[in-house]
Design a protein around this motif. Structure first.
Motif, short mmCIF file in Angstrom:
data_model
loop_
_atom_site.label_atom_id
_atom_site.label_comp_id
_atom_site.label_asym_id
_atom_site.label_seq_id
_atom_site.Cartn_x
_atom_site.Cartn_y
_atom_site.Cartn_z
N LEU A 1 0.94 -1.26 -0.18
CA LEU A 1 0.06 -0.04 0.10
C LEU A 1 0.97 1.16 0.09
O LEU A 1 0.68 2.31 -0.85
CB LEU A 1 -1.15 -0.03 1.12
CG LEU A 1 -2.04 1.24 1.23
CD1 LEU A 1 -3.00 1.08 -0.01
CD2 LEU A 1 -2.83 0.98 2.39
N GLY A 2 1.68 0.98 0.73
CA GLY A 2 2.98 2.30 0.92
C GLY A 2 3.45 2.67 -0.40
O GLY A 2 3.63 3.86 -1.05
N ALA A 3 4.05 1.67 -1.15
CA ALA A 3 4.63 1.59 -2.46
C ALA A 3 3.63 2.23 -3.40
O ALA A 3 4.01 3.24 -4.42
CB ALA A 3 5.11 0.38 -2.78
N ALA A 4 2.41 1.68 -3.53
CA ALA A 4 1.37 1.90 -4.50
C ALA A 4 1.20 3.59 -4.23
O ALA A 4 0.91 4.36 -5.20
CB ALA A 4 0.21 1.28 -4.20
N LEU A 5 0.72 4.05 -3.05
CA LEU A 5 0.60 5.21 -2.77
C LEU A 5 1.78 6.19 -3.28
O LEU A 5 1.63 7.32 -3.77
CB LEU A 5 0.36 5.53 -1.34
CG LEU A 5 -1.22 4.97 -0.96
CD1 LEU A 5 -1.20 5.33 0.45
CD2 LEU A 5 -2.47 5.88 -1.79
#
Length: 144
Positions: free
Chosen positions: A16-20
């Protein structure tokens, strides 16, 4: 079971952090490209205005002289640079209203050398600069 759940939460959080991070970076890059395209065109038009004034002044001094021919060639060259900058606008900011304003601005600034006297030169220059200010204000909103 607790370790599996903890690992699963960590993996999901990382993904999720990488996608955001990717989404925010992409959005920032697109905005920067839009702003750079608008700035490149604005700078090119500023150079066109200056070169058109130079062209006018050299014509009034000696329309057969080498300075006049050089100023004329430079005026044509810088109009070409401005046309190339419109291509960047078309690619990064394909807004029909903004592109119409860019075309009008190029036309207004390209005809400065056709002034008939110093007052006409000042009027044409002021009109081109006002059109440039309007373009910059519109582009600033659309490039966000």
């Amino acid at each position: 079971m607790t370790q599996v759940l903890t690992s699963l939460v960590a993996v999901i959080g990382t993904l999720l952090g990488a996608a955001l991070g990717y989404l925010f970076q992409r959005r920032h890059t697109v905005r920067s490209d839009r702003q750079a395209a608008a700035l490149a065109f604005s700078n090119a038009i500023t150079d066109v205005i200056r070169s058109q004034q130079e062209w006018y002044h050299r014509k009034s001094e000696n329309p057969q002289g080498t300075e006049y021919r050089s100023a004329r060639f430079e005026g044509h060259r810088l109009r070409g640079v401005a046309r190339q900058a419109i291509n960047g606008l078309t690619f990064h900011l394909p807004d029909p209203d903004l592109l119409r304003q860019a075309d009008e601005l190029l036309h207004a600034s390209s005809s400065i050398h056709k002034a008939t006297d110093p007052d006409d030169l000042a009027q044409r220059t002021d009109q081109a600069r006002q059109t440039l200010r309007t373009f910059i204000q519109t582009a600033a909103v659309k490039a966000r």
